[in-house]
Design a protein around this motif. Structure first.
Motif: not given
Length: 350
Positions: A59-80
């Motif tokens: 996945d060129p966007e690493s979508t699942k990883l970005k979602d997981a980072i967003g969940d950890f820091y309580k931010i939107e994945s679009e900010n990652v």
């Protein structure tokens, strides 16, 4: 000199990483790696990712990883934004944002910063730390260029308080402030909570240290969506697939296992405090650290470094002005730190 080298290539002074010796009996305290293995869930996720899907691009966007980072820091994945280690993320930061203005950073800092400036032909100005190796807030207010600094600093380990970072952001509304948080999880305070408040803040982090994935090369940035869009434009002009399937799976599993992450960080902090106390008992000055390493001032530092290396204990020595009397010591297991202290005692005749 190769006749085919460009003028930029000829002018470069490349970054020199810590020694990587292919010996199994080395006490390796020179590259700030985590002494603990990755979360067991990481190994499971890598095993699950190995299979017929490896024949396909990740996945060129690493979508699942970005979602997981967003969940950890309580931010939107679009900010990652994610990349192939924080060094690649930093390289994209330098290209995306620093080309058109002067760049400021401490004179004692991560030595890749001036390397990137040379590679991308960026004008930069180091700012001297004070006599305690601390950033003076006043030196970073109202500058005519962008700013980058590690927090905690490398190689000193000294932390910049969140209130200071916020003051720098407020007094530089037209400048980008990049906070490199490679070591923040070992007792520091992340500036992530300021992301929604300041559009001129970008944070860079890595999975190499606190999540034991130095061998997988996973890094990320957190910032305003316009900053993330700029990084994506540079990435997609360089390499659309920076993270392979295994790295994405490993990173996702690592950041989801909060319990293991907190345990290993707490163990490293305990080992750091024990090591500092032991060194100070021996009259060795150690700078205050919130990183997974310490910066210790020792007499004849270069000789001590060489003697430790001969005993198969690797630490880091920087033969540079202002810091050539210090050793940077990564924090390992309790057993490794005990071996370090034992060898220092033998060398110093204690």
């Amino acid at each position: 000199m190769m006749k085919f080298w460009s003028n930029i290539t000829k002018s470069l002074t490349p970054y020199v990483p810590g020694e990587q010796l292919n010996e199994t009996d080395i006490v390796k305290l020179n590259t700030n790696e985590n002494p603990f293995p990755p979360s067991p869930k990481v190994l499971e996720s890598i095993q699950d990712a190995i299979g017929s899907q490896l024949k396909k691009y990740p996945d060129p966007e690493s979508t699942k990883l970005k979602d997981a980072i967003g969940d950890f820091y309580k931010i939107e994945s679009e900010n990652v934004f994610v990349g192939n280690g924080s060094d690649e993320v930093l390289a994209h930061v330098f290209m995306a944002f620093f080309k058109d203005k002067k760049l400021y950073f401490p004179n004692i800092t991560y030595s890749f910063y001036p390397v990137y400036c040379g590679l991308y032909e960026i004008d930069y100005q180091p700012i001297s730390l004070n006599y305690k190796f601390q950033m003076e807030t006043e030196d970073y207010l109202g500058l005519d260029g962008n700013i980058i600094f590690p927090n905690p600093n490398a190689p000193t380990g000294i932390e910049v308080e969140l209130s200071t970072i916020e003051e720098i952001l407020i007094k530089n509304p037209d400048n980008l402030v990049v906070v490199d948080e490679a070591y923040v999880d070992f007792g520091g305070k992340s500036a992530v909570e300021l992301i929604g408040k300041y559009k001129n803040l970008l944070i860079v982090q890595t999975f190499s240290k606190s999540r034991s994935l130095a061998g997988m090369r996973v890094g990320f940035a957190i910032g305003d969506t316009e900053l993330i869009e700029g990084l994506v434009r540079v990435k997609d002009s360089f390499n659309s697939y920076p993270l392979d399937r295994l790295a994405q799976a490993a990173g996702e599993a690592a950041i989801k296992d909060r319990e293991y992450f907190e345990y290993t960080c707490s163990e490293i902090i305990k080992n750091r405090e024990w090591t500092v106390a032991e060194l100070e008992k021996r009259g060795i000055e150690v700078l205050p650290s919130t990183a997974n390493f310490i910066f210790a001032k020792v007499e004849n530092a270069e000789n001590i470094y060489a003697e430790l290396k001969s005993r198969k204990v690797l630490v880091r020595y920087f033969k540079k002005p202002l810091i050539n009397s210090y050793l940077r010591i990564s924090i390992g297991t309790k057993e490794e730190m005990e071996k370090l202290i034992k060898n220092i005692d033998q060398i110093m005749g204690v």
